[in-house]
Scaffold this motif. Structure first.
Motif, PDB file in Angstrom:
ATOM      1  N   ARG A 134       0.842  -1.209   0.000  1.00 51.96           N
ATOM      2  CA  ARG A 134       0.000   0.000   0.000  1.00 51.96           C
ATOM      3  C   ARG A 134       0.873   1.254   0.000  1.00 51.96           C
ATOM      4  O   ARG A 134       0.574   2.225  -0.688  1.00 51.96           O
ATOM      5  CB  ARG A 134      -0.932  -0.034   1.210  1.00 51.96           C
ATOM      6  CG  ARG A 134      -1.831   1.167   1.337  1.00 51.96           C
ATOM      7  CD  ARG A 134      -3.219   0.817   0.939  1.00 51.96           C
ATOM      8  NE  ARG A 134      -4.088   1.956   1.142  1.00 51.96           N
ATOM      9  CZ  ARG A 134      -4.954   2.357   0.265  1.00 51.96           C
ATOM     10  NH1 ARG A 134      -5.122   1.689  -0.846  1.00 51.96           N
ATOM     11  NH2 ARG A 134      -5.706   3.393   0.480  1.00 51.96           N
ATOM     12  N   GLU A 166       0.658   4.181  -2.767  1.00 52.46           N
ATOM     13  CA  GLU A 166       0.340   5.561  -2.397  1.00 52.46           C
ATOM     14  C   GLU A 166       1.450   6.520  -2.827  1.00 52.46           C
ATOM     15  O   GLU A 166       1.178   7.615  -3.321  1.00 52.46           O
ATOM     16  CB  GLU A 166       0.085   5.660  -0.898  1.00 52.46           C
ATOM     17  CG  GLU A 166      -1.235   5.037  -0.486  1.00 52.46           C
ATOM     18  CD  GLU A 166      -1.439   4.961   1.018  1.00 52.46           C
ATOM     19  OE1 GLU A 166      -0.505   5.288   1.790  1.00 52.46           O
ATOM     20  OE2 GLU A 166      -2.553   4.572   1.427  1.00 52.46           O
ATOM     21  N   SER A 211      -6.151   0.585  -6.986  1.00 56.76           N
ATOM     22  CA  SER A 211      -6.089   1.141  -5.636  1.00 56.76           C
ATOM     23  C   SER A 211      -6.616   2.575  -5.615  1.00 56.76           C
ATOM     24  O   SER A 211      -7.376   2.977  -4.732  1.00 56.76           O
ATOM     25  CB  SER A 211      -4.643   1.090  -5.139  1.00 56.76           C
ATOM     26  OG  SER A 211      -4.510   1.748  -3.908  1.00 56.76           O
ATOM     27  N   TYR A 212      -6.207   3.346  -6.612  1.00 55.39           N
ATOM     28  CA  TYR A 212      -6.673   4.730  -6.726  1.00 55.39           C
ATOM     29  C   TYR A 212      -8.201   4.776  -6.799  1.00 55.39           C
ATOM     30  O   TYR A 212      -8.847   5.547  -6.081  1.00 55.39           O
ATOM     31  CB  TYR A 212      -6.059   5.382  -7.969  1.00 55.39           C
ATOM     32  CG  TYR A 212      -6.724   6.679  -8.366  1.00 55.39           C
ATOM     33  CD1 TYR A 212      -6.456   7.853  -7.670  1.00 55.39           C
ATOM     34  CD2 TYR A 212      -7.626   6.729  -9.426  1.00 55.39           C
ATOM     35  CE1 TYR A 212      -7.072   9.046  -8.027  1.00 55.39           C
ATOM     36  CE2 TYR A 212      -8.234   7.919  -9.787  1.00 55.39           C
ATOM     37  CZ  TYR A 212      -7.961   9.073  -9.090  1.00 55.39           C
ATOM     38  OH  TYR A 212      -8.574  10.246  -9.433  1.00 55.39           O
ATOM     39  N   ASP A 224     -10.085   3.907  -3.485  1.00 54.10           N
ATOM     40  CA  ASP A 224     -10.107   5.052  -2.567  1.00 54.10           C
ATOM     41  C   ASP A 224     -11.011   6.168  -3.083  1.00 54.10           C
ATOM     42  O   ASP A 224     -11.773   6.771  -2.329  1.00 54.10           O
ATOM     43  CB  ASP A 224      -8.687   5.590  -2.354  1.00 54.10           C
ATOM     44  CG  ASP A 224      -7.797   4.613  -1.607  1.00 54.10           C
ATOM     45  OD1 ASP A 224      -8.317   3.659  -0.990  1.00 54.10           O
ATOM     46  OD2 ASP A 224      -6.560   4.795  -1.660  1.00 54.10           O
ATOM     47  N   TYR A 225     -10.910   6.447  -4.372  1.00 55.38           N
ATOM     48  CA  TYR A 225     -11.711   7.519  -4.974  1.00 55.38           C
ATOM     49  C   TYR A 225     -13.199   7.227  -4.829  1.00 55.38           C
ATOM     50  O   TYR A 225     -13.989   8.097  -4.428  1.00 55.38           O
ATOM     51  CB  TYR A 225     -11.341   7.676  -6.453  1.00 55.38           C
ATOM     52  CG  TYR A 225     -12.036   8.844  -7.111  1.00 55.38           C
ATOM     53  CD1 TYR A 225     -11.393  10.068  -7.226  1.00 55.38           C
ATOM     54  CD2 TYR A 225     -13.339   8.726  -7.599  1.00 55.38           C
ATOM     55  CE1 TYR A 225     -12.033  11.151  -7.816  1.00 55.38           C
ATOM     56  CE2 TYR A 225     -13.981   9.805  -8.194  1.00 55.38           C
ATOM     57  CZ  TYR A 225     -13.326  11.009  -8.297  1.00 55.38           C
ATOM     58  OH  TYR A 225     -13.970  12.080  -8.868  1.00 55.38           O
ATOM     59  N   ALA A 245     -14.697   5.235  -2.707  1.00 52.50           N
ATOM     60  CA  ALA A 245     -15.111   5.273  -1.300  1.00 52.50           C
ATOM     61  C   ALA A 245     -15.360   6.715  -0.867  1.00 52.50           C
ATOM     62  O   ALA A 245     -16.355   7.012  -0.181  1.00 52.50           O
ATOM     63  CB  ALA A 245     -14.053   4.616  -0.418  1.00 52.50           C
ATOM     64  N   ASP A 246     -14.486   7.624  -1.279  1.00 56.55           N
ATOM     65  CA  ASP A 246     -14.667   9.036  -0.953  1.00 56.55           C
ATOM     66  C   ASP A 246     -15.905   9.595  -1.654  1.00 56.55           C
ATOM     67  O   ASP A 246     -16.694  10.343  -1.072  1.00 56.55           O
ATOM     68  CB  ASP A 246     -13.418   9.822  -1.348  1.00 56.55           C
ATOM     69  CG  ASP A 246     -13.409  11.218  -0.770  1.00 56.55           C
ATOM     70  OD1 ASP A 246     -13.717  11.363   0.435  1.00 56.55           O
ATOM     71  OD2 ASP A 246     -13.097  12.168  -1.518  1.00 56.55           O
ATOM     72  N   LYS A 285      -4.837  13.033  -6.151  1.00 55.33           N
ATOM     73  CA  LYS A 285      -6.295  12.971  -6.257  1.00 55.33           C
ATOM     74  C   LYS A 285      -6.779  13.123  -7.702  1.00 55.33           C
ATOM     75  O   LYS A 285      -7.963  13.017  -7.960  1.00 55.33           O
ATOM     76  CB  LYS A 285      -6.951  14.061  -5.397  1.00 55.33           C
ATOM     77  CG  LYS A 285      -6.620  13.974  -3.928  1.00 55.33           C
ATOM     78  CD  LYS A 285      -7.298  12.809  -3.294  1.00 55.33           C
ATOM     79  CE  LYS A 285      -7.088  12.823  -1.796  1.00 55.33           C
ATOM     80  NZ  LYS A 285      -7.524  11.603  -1.170  1.00 55.33           N
TER      81      LYS A 285
END
Length: 195
Positions: free
Chosen positions: A10, A14, A61-62, A65-66, A68-69, A104
């Motif tokens: 991870r 990141e 992975s990006y 996360d994206y 989920a946000d 982001k």
């Protein structure tokens, strides 16, 4: 994979997202990513079979996360669907900083580059952006139902057009080093949703 290995993997992903958001995929070497992540240089192939597999994992992975946000923003309680949708666009505007997007804006930065470079990364991008459009379509449909917005056409088409406009405006914001394209697309978004 044991917890320590998962954390290291991870950390590598990141670090890569932050660096590649500035430099692109081809311009970044694996050693730069590993140094930034604080991982020994010889251990890359312990976590990834190739740079292509690494790129695919980074994109997946990006988007995890994206999305989920995005889900968090679009589920904010006490708001109409239109308010949730506009909060999402406002968040987009804030995270697509002209100078520093902190990883982001990876889809904006890498979209055109990796689509021609790697089929597995192109598919990861396609799957991720499709998931974004599907979420937008659901919120638009909910907004039509709750009366907080109205559209001409079906929610899927409107969601696709909005996403394409915002993606294009993000690229132009980087080209012009100005948030004006994002401000312009915000105004058009409000008109398309009759807000």
């Amino acid at each position: 994979m044991p917890a320590g290995q998962t954390d290291t993997r991870r950390s590598i992903l990141e670090a890569a997202q932050r660096i590649m958001a500035h430099k692109g995929f081809a311009a970044v070497g694996i050693n730069e990513v590993l140094t930034t992540a604080g991982v020994p240089k010889g251990s890359f192939y312990h976590y990834f079979s190739s740079k292509d597999a690494f790129g695919e994992a980074m994109m997946k992975s990006y988007f995890i996360d994206y999305l989920a946000d995005m889900d968090r923003i679009l589920a904010e309680p006490g708001l109409t669907s239109a308010q949730r949708l506009m909060n999402y666009w406002q968040s987009w505007r804030e995270t697509q900083s002209v100078d520093n997007c902190q990883g982001k804006c990876l889809a904006v930065k890498l979209g055109a580059e990796v689509a021609d470079l790697s089929e597995t990364m192109r598919i990861a991008l396609k799957d991720g952006t499709t998931a974004i459009v599907e979420r937008l379509a659901r919120v638009i449909a909910a907004g039509v139902e709750d009366g907080s917005l109205s559209i001409e056409g079906d929610p899927e088409q409107v969601a696709q057009v909005l996403y394409e406009m915002w993606l294009g405006a993000s690229v132009l914001a980087k080209v012009h080093r100005s948030l004006a394209p994002l401000d312009g697309v915000t105004a058009v978004t409000r008109r398309l949703l009759h807000l």
